[in-house]
Design a protein around this motif. Structure first.
Motif, PDB file in Angstrom:
ATOM      1  N   PHE A  72      -0.647  -1.707 -10.636  1.00 24.30           N
ATOM      2  CA  PHE A  72      -0.894  -0.507  -9.846  1.00 24.30           C
ATOM      3  C   PHE A  72      -2.399  -0.349  -9.742  1.00 24.30           C
ATOM      4  CE2 PHE A  72       3.247   0.186 -11.725  1.00 24.30           C
ATOM      5  CZ  PHE A  72       3.980   0.553 -10.610  1.00 24.30           C
ATOM      6  N   GLY A  83      -7.458  -2.074 -10.695  1.00 27.27           N
ATOM      7  CA  GLY A  83      -6.026  -2.084 -10.980  1.00 27.27           C
ATOM      8  C   GLY A  83      -5.735  -2.214 -12.461  1.00 27.27           C
ATOM      9  N   ARG A  87      -5.210   5.014  -0.519  1.00 25.79           N
ATOM     10  CA  ARG A  87      -5.961   4.773  -1.757  1.00 25.79           C
ATOM     11  C   ARG A  87      -5.187   3.987  -2.825  1.00 25.79           C
ATOM     12  NH1 ARG A  87     -11.407   5.627  -1.965  1.00 25.79           N
ATOM     13  NH2 ARG A  87     -11.957   7.369  -0.659  1.00 25.79           N
ATOM     14  N   TRP A  88      -3.894   4.190  -2.945  1.00 27.46           N
ATOM     15  CA  TRP A  88      -3.096   3.599  -4.022  1.00 27.46           C
ATOM     16  C   TRP A  88      -2.295   2.401  -3.523  1.00 27.46           C
ATOM     17  CZ3 TRP A  88      -3.657   5.014  -8.994  1.00 27.46           C
ATOM     18  CH2 TRP A  88      -4.272   6.227  -9.249  1.00 27.46           C
ATOM     19  N   TYR A  89      -2.138   1.404  -4.392  1.00 33.80           N
ATOM     20  CA  TYR A  89      -1.323   0.239  -4.059  1.00 33.80           C
ATOM     21  C   TYR A  89      -0.545  -0.211  -5.293  1.00 33.80           C
ATOM     22  CZ  TYR A  89      -4.563  -2.830  -6.560  1.00 33.80           C
ATOM     23  OH  TYR A  89      -5.313  -3.430  -7.535  1.00 33.80           O
ATOM     24  N   THR A  90       0.469  -1.001  -5.069  1.00 32.17           N
ATOM     25  CA  THR A  90       1.227  -1.636  -6.134  1.00 32.17           C
ATOM     26  C   THR A  90       1.400  -3.114  -5.767  1.00 32.17           C
ATOM     27  OG1 THR A  90       3.235  -1.541  -7.472  1.00 32.17           O
ATOM     28  CG2 THR A  90       3.467  -1.039  -5.141  1.00 32.17           C
ATOM     29  N   GLN A 106     -11.486  -2.391  -5.340  1.00 33.51           N
ATOM     30  CA  GLN A 106     -10.232  -1.902  -5.935  1.00 33.51           C
ATOM     31  C   GLN A 106     -10.249  -2.110  -7.436  1.00 33.51           C
ATOM     32  OE1 GLN A 106      -7.248  -4.348  -4.080  1.00 33.51           O
ATOM     33  NE2 GLN A 106      -6.874  -2.869  -2.457  1.00 33.51           N
ATOM     34  N   TYR A 115      -6.073   1.380  -7.457  1.00 36.69           N
ATOM     35  CA  TYR A 115      -6.700   2.458  -6.705  1.00 36.69           C
ATOM     36  C   TYR A 115      -7.920   1.903  -5.973  1.00 36.69           C
ATOM     37  CZ  TYR A 115      -8.804   7.005  -5.753  1.00 36.69           C
ATOM     38  OH  TYR A 115      -9.343   8.100  -5.142  1.00 36.69           O
ATOM     39  N   ASN A 169      -0.365   4.406  -0.100  1.00 40.62           N
ATOM     40  CA  ASN A 169      -1.075   5.241   0.870  1.00 40.62           C
ATOM     41  C   ASN A 169      -2.448   4.610   1.079  1.00 40.62           C
ATOM     42  OD1 ASN A 169      -2.735   6.189  -1.272  1.00 40.62           O
ATOM     43  ND2 ASN A 169      -1.263   7.806  -1.725  1.00 40.62           N
ATOM     44  N   ASP A 219       0.843  -1.194   0.000  1.00 39.76           N
ATOM     45  CA  ASP A 219       0.000   0.000   0.000  1.00 39.76           C
ATOM     46  C   ASP A 219       0.880   1.247   0.000  1.00 39.76           C
ATOM     47  OD1 ASP A 219      -2.356  -1.482   0.075  1.00 39.76           O
ATOM     48  OD2 ASP A 219      -2.334  -1.571   2.264  1.00 39.76           O
TER      49      ASP A 219
END
Length: 84
Positions: free
Chosen positions: A34, A45, A8-11, A43, A36, A6, A4
């Motif tokens: 990636f 991606g 909201r965003w993840y990879t 989610q 959101y 942050n 994560d």
């Protein structure tokens, strides 16, 4: 493996190995993604597969998308339906 960035965003990075014992064949798949968080438990991606499994029955799909993919993940729980 998912990280994560942050709230909201993840990879994510993915390494897959499949072994087909009857055919004496094995394949490796590698991809990155990636994404959101659209809303709680949902989610979206976008990813790219560097190495993917190839199957002659799905060769049209491989040419059409050129190893890019979209994921939509939803977590189902009793909270979604107010069952608690």
């Amino acid at each position: 493996m998912e990280y994560d960035l942050n709230l909201r965003w993840y990879t994510a990075a993915d390494l897959r190995y499949i072994r087909l014992q009857p055919l004496n064949e094995s394949k490796i798949g590698v991809s990155v993604e990636f994404g959101y968080l659209l809303m709680r438990n949902l989610q979206l991606g976008l990813g790219y597969a560097f190495l993917n499994f190839e199957d002659p029955d799905f060769s049209y799909r491989d040419q059409m998308f050129n190893n890019f993919f979209i994921t939509l993940q939803m977590k189902f729980s009793e909270n979604i339906f107010n069952w608690k």
